[in-house]
Design an enzyme around this catalytic site. Structure first.
Site, PDB file in Angstrom:
ATOM      1  N   LYS A  35       0.776  -1.232   0.287  1.00  0.00           N
ATOM      2  CA  LYS A  35       0.055  -0.079   0.041  1.00  0.00           C
ATOM      3  C   LYS A  35       0.869   1.271   0.056  1.00  0.00           C
ATOM      4  O   LYS A  35       0.684   2.407  -0.739  1.00  0.00           O
ATOM      5  CB  LYS A  35      -0.901   0.066   1.317  1.00  0.00           C
ATOM      6  CG  LYS A  35      -2.418  -0.408   0.877  1.00  0.00           C
ATOM      7  CD  LYS A  35      -3.172  -0.374   2.049  1.00  0.00           C
ATOM      8  CE  LYS A  35      -4.487  -0.119   2.023  1.00  0.00           C
ATOM      9  NZ  LYS A  35      -5.325   0.100   3.429  1.00  0.00           N
ATOM     10  N   THR A  86     -11.264   0.148  13.979  1.00  0.00           N
ATOM     11  CA  THR A  86     -11.522  -0.474  15.304  1.00  0.00           C
ATOM     12  C   THR A  86     -12.934  -1.453  15.105  1.00  0.00           C
ATOM     13  O   THR A  86     -14.025  -1.212  15.412  1.00  0.00           O
ATOM     14  CB  THR A  86     -12.022   0.556  16.343  1.00  0.00           C
ATOM     15  OG1 THR A  86     -12.999   1.457  15.555  1.00  0.00           O
ATOM     16  CG2 THR A  86     -10.966   1.413  16.566  1.00  0.00           C
ATOM     17  N   LYS A 210     -19.920  10.762  18.245  1.00  0.00           N
ATOM     18  CA  LYS A 210     -19.715   9.951  17.056  1.00  0.00           C
ATOM     19  C   LYS A 210     -20.512   8.665  17.002  1.00  0.00           C
ATOM     20  O   LYS A 210     -21.266   8.319  16.249  1.00  0.00           O
ATOM     21  CB  LYS A 210     -18.127   9.222  16.991  1.00  0.00           C
ATOM     22  CG  LYS A 210     -18.026   8.381  15.969  1.00  0.00           C
ATOM     23  CD  LYS A 210     -17.987   8.564  14.619  1.00  0.00           C
ATOM     24  CE  LYS A 210     -18.017   7.427  13.484  1.00  0.00           C
ATOM     25  NZ  LYS A 210     -17.964   8.006  12.093  1.00  0.00           N
ATOM     26  N   LEU A 256     -34.026   8.447   5.270  1.00  0.00           N
ATOM     27  CA  LEU A 256     -35.420   7.886   5.610  1.00  0.00           C
ATOM     28  C   LEU A 256     -35.658   7.193   4.330  1.00  0.00           C
ATOM     29  O   LEU A 256     -36.753   6.999   3.806  1.00  0.00           O
ATOM     30  CB  LEU A 256     -36.463   9.278   5.931  1.00  0.00           C
ATOM     31  CG  LEU A 256     -36.765   9.656   7.191  1.00  0.00           C
ATOM     32  CD1 LEU A 256     -37.465  10.805   7.489  1.00  0.00           C
ATOM     33  CD2 LEU A 256     -36.722   8.599   8.374  1.00  0.00           C
ATOM     34  N   GLY A 263     -26.061  -1.683   5.768  1.00  0.00           N
ATOM     35  CA  GLY A 263     -24.946  -2.544   5.806  1.00  0.00           C
ATOM     36  C   GLY A 263     -23.668  -1.599   6.100  1.00  0.00           C
ATOM     37  O   GLY A 263     -23.917  -0.594   6.558  1.00  0.00           O
ATOM     38  N   CYS A 266     -19.695   0.390   9.126  1.00  0.00           N
ATOM     39  CA  CYS A 266     -20.033   1.478  10.326  1.00  0.00           C
ATOM     40  C   CYS A 266     -21.220   1.412  11.235  1.00  0.00           C
ATOM     41  O   CYS A 266     -21.145   0.685  12.275  1.00  0.00           O
ATOM     42  CB  CYS A 266     -19.701   2.882   9.881  1.00  0.00           C
ATOM     43  SG  CYS A 266     -18.102   3.273   9.033  1.00  0.00           S
TER      44      CYS A 266
HETATM   45  C1  UGA Z   1     -21.687   6.072   7.876  1.00  0.00           C
HETATM   46  C2  UGA Z   1     -22.138   7.497   8.034  1.00  0.00           C
HETATM   47  O1  UGA Z   1     -23.324   7.807   7.138  1.00  0.00           O
HETATM   48  C3  UGA Z   1     -21.121   8.485   8.156  1.00  0.00           C
HETATM   49  O2  UGA Z   1     -21.288   9.719   8.775  1.00  0.00           O
HETATM   50  C4  UGA Z   1     -20.068   7.828   9.074  1.00  0.00           C
HETATM   51  O3  UGA Z   1     -18.702   8.820   9.175  1.00  0.00           O
HETATM   52  C5  UGA Z   1     -19.632   6.369   8.632  1.00  0.00           C
HETATM   53  O4  UGA Z   1     -20.677   5.758   8.794  1.00  0.00           O
HETATM   54  C6  UGA Z   1     -18.402   5.864   9.808  1.00  0.00           C
HETATM   55  O5  UGA Z   1     -18.873   5.685  10.902  1.00  0.00           O
HETATM   56  O6  UGA Z   1     -17.477   5.891   9.193  1.00  0.00           O
HETATM   57  P1  UGA Z   1     -21.291   4.713   5.520  1.00  0.00           P
HETATM   58  O7  UGA Z   1     -21.530   3.332   6.403  1.00  0.00           O
HETATM   59  O8  UGA Z   1     -20.040   5.060   4.548  1.00  0.00           O
HETATM   60  O9  UGA Z   1     -21.329   6.067   6.334  1.00  0.00           O
HETATM   61  O10 UGA Z   1     -22.704   4.574   4.807  1.00  0.00           O
HETATM   62  P2  UGA Z   1     -24.061   5.553   4.466  1.00  0.00           P
HETATM   63  O11 UGA Z   1     -24.050   6.434   3.237  1.00  0.00           O
HETATM   64  O12 UGA Z   1     -24.394   6.017   5.816  1.00  0.00           O
HETATM   65  O13 UGA Z   1     -24.939   4.176   4.275  1.00  0.00           O
HETATM   66  C7  UGA Z   1     -25.142   3.059   5.358  1.00  0.00           C
HETATM   67  C8  UGA Z   1     -25.958   2.276   5.048  1.00  0.00           C
HETATM   68  O14 UGA Z   1     -27.311   2.721   5.293  1.00  0.00           O
HETATM   69  C9  UGA Z   1     -26.087   1.808   3.584  1.00  0.00           C
HETATM   70  O15 UGA Z   1     -26.245   0.279   3.456  1.00  0.00           O
HETATM   71  C10 UGA Z   1     -27.163   2.284   3.141  1.00  0.00           C
HETATM   72  O16 UGA Z   1     -27.929   1.766   1.917  1.00  0.00           O
HETATM   73  C11 UGA Z   1     -28.117   2.527   4.040  1.00  0.00           C
HETATM   74  N1  UGA Z   1     -29.252   3.553   4.180  1.00  0.00           N
HETATM   75  C12 UGA Z   1     -28.757   4.864   4.219  1.00  0.00           C
HETATM   76  C13 UGA Z   1     -30.530   3.179   3.946  1.00  0.00           C
HETATM   77  O17 UGA Z   1     -30.846   2.199   4.070  1.00  0.00           O
HETATM   78  N2  UGA Z   1     -31.350   4.237   4.081  1.00  0.00           N
HETATM   79  C14 UGA Z   1     -30.973   5.612   3.899  1.00  0.00           C
HETATM   80  O18 UGA Z   1     -31.918   6.547   3.887  1.00  0.00           O
HETATM   81  C15 UGA Z   1     -29.518   5.951   4.108  1.00  0.00           C
END
Ligand code: UGA
Length: 431
Positions: A35, A86, A210, A256, A263, A266
């Site tokens: 990397k 983590t 967080k 929403l 999934g 995070c």
């Molecule tokens: C999430 C948070 O949105 C970030 O703010 C945070 O920094 C990050 O985790 C982290 O802790 O590092 P991420 O996991 O990249 O980000 O993805 P998201 O875009 O939030 O989506 C998460 C999941 O929720 C996906 O599976 C998505 O399809 C689902 N989702 C999202 C829904 O089912 N409905 C929604 O309205 C939004």
């Protein structure tokens, strides 16, 4: 400022590259030599929008480099961000193995250093971790005193995978948890070029902000999915309900979007880790537990729906479209597609699967599935198609594609906007 960043994953690399683009001299640190070499050649080791271009620019301008030598990079910098993973232990609690090792290695770097240095915990850690686990390591290994010889901050990251660079550069807010004022002042200087409100608070409040943020967003999703399941019974479109509810500025429409559940690396991990931490503190995490269990059920709802059409799925050919946990990434961690494929296999279905980015990753989980190189190929000769990830390209599915299927039937786990007759399509939580 000279900045070192330990960990070149989805948080460390966009943060390091973003900080380099804001006039800092950045050294990224990783134990993975391959990397490090890639980064030094200007090649981006992860798939992220806009990151490869900016990374290449920063490397060629000499503002960003990478190394495996943590102590040296830390010693040569003013401030060190700890941005390693983590992950989750089997019991749902947080695994601090990597961050503790990173703290140990980084502390070696300031043993001999004369000047002031600030350590910033950017990894997601449960409240009190920085104070009770990280600072003692930094002090013992460096032989120096936190708050006197060096500073400590906890600076949670709110970026999303797929849009990490942009989210890092244009955050809604910057949260700075600080051991003392001098630590916080030093970190605030790093963000002086950012156009975002800065909140200064304690280390443990920053850690909890967080978890509370991620847990509330995950709860919004499980909540709208629960409402969505009722909508399905009543023949209501949950998206209309979400729009109506979301028009209230106290609620907001964001997060929403009902579907096949959340999934990623995070939400599932962080909600569980917070629940497990609450239990350790003698508190009952009732809402968090429900958020998790609603989500677990939601992930395989599409299969139940499919069984309404085919009570016996044995020998049926099913196309699974979308394998990553969301569009714009090749990451399949905790993706609903993993569970959906497992359940379909158990029920004896034959699976054809397609994803624009995540096939290689899914092959490791499910090697015995037929993977195709296009959604057209996946749909051909199947008895139903399941849309699990809302990749934009699936919006191009048309009636012609459906004609190649044994039975024209698309079950949507994510809301799509393609032009397909209503009798051939069905939503997970909408008619
Ligand atoms: C999430 C948070 O949105 C970030 O703010 C945070 O920094 C990050 O985790 C982290 O802790 O590092 P991420 O996991 O990249 O980000 O993805 P998201 O875009 O939030 O989506 C998460 C999941 O929720 C996906 O599976 C998505 O399809 C689902 N989702 C999202 C829904 O089912 N409905 C929604 O309205 C939004």
């Amino acid at each position: 400022m000279h900045i070192s960043v330990v960990g070149t994953g989805y948080v460390g690399l966009p943060a390091g590259t973003g900080l380099a683009s804001r006039g800092n001299q950045v050294t990224c640190i990783d134990i993975d030599e391959e990397k490090v070499e890639k980064i030094n050649n200007g090649d981006c080791p992860i798939y992220e929008e806009d990151l490869p271009e900016l990374l290449e620019e920063m490397v060629s301008q000499g503002k960003l480099s990478a190394t495996t030598n943590t102590a040296e990079a830390v010693a040569d910098s003013d401030i060190t961000f700890l941005a390693v993973g983590t992950p989750m232990n089997n019991d749902g609690s947080i695994n601090l193995e990597y961050i503790k090792q990173a703290a140990e290695d980084a502390a070696e770097g300031i043993k001999e250093k004369d000047g002031y240095h600030v350590f910033v915990v950017k990894s997601t850690v449960v409240p009190t971790t920085t104070e009770e686990e990280i600072i003692p390591i930094l002090e013992v290994v460096s032989g120096k005193k936190a708050g006197e010889d060096f500073g400590v901050c906890m600076n949670p990251e709110f970026l999303r995978e797929g849009t990490a660079l942009n989210d890092f550069l244009e955050p809604d807010r910057i949260v700075i948890g600080e051991l003392d004022e001098k630590s916080g002042d030093t970190l605030e200087k790093v963000y002086s070029e950012f156009d975002a409100p800065i909140m200064r608070t304690s280390l443990k409040a920053a850690e909890l902000i967080k978890y509370a943020s991620n847990s509330l967003l995950a709860t919004k999703i499980s909540f709208i999915n629960e409402i969505g399941n009722l909508c399905k019974e009543l023949g209501i479109d949950v998206y209309e309900v979400a729009d109506g509810v979301g028009m209230d500025h106290r609620v907001k429409r964001d997060f929403l979007d009902s579907g096949a559940g959340f999934g990623g690396s995070c939400f599932p991990k962080d909600v569980r880790a917070l629940a497990s931490f609450m239990e350790d503190q003698g508190e009952e995490p009732r809402i968090l537990e429900d958020t998790i269990s609603v989500n677990e059920d939601q992930k395989t709802k599409l299969v139940e729906q499919l069984e309404d059409h085919y009570p016996d799925l044995s020998g049926k050919k099913i196309a699974v479209l979308g394998l990553s946990f969301k569009p714009g990434t090749d990451d399949i961690r905790q993706s609903p597609a993993i569970d959906i494929i497992s359940e379909l296999k158990e029920l004896g279905a034959q699976i054809k699967a397609y994803d624009p980015k995540a096939i290689e990753n899914m092959k490791e989980k499910h090697p015995d599935v037929e993977y195709t190189s296009s959604y057209e190929e996946a749909l051909e000769d199947t008895d139903a198609g399941l849309i699990v990830t809302d990749w934009d390209e699936f919006n191009a599915i048309d009636r012609g594609d459906l004609q190649t299927m044994n039975k024209a039937l698309l079950l949507e786990g994510r809301r799509m906007s393609y032009d397909v007759d209503e009798e051939n399509r069905e939503g997970i939580t909408w008619p």
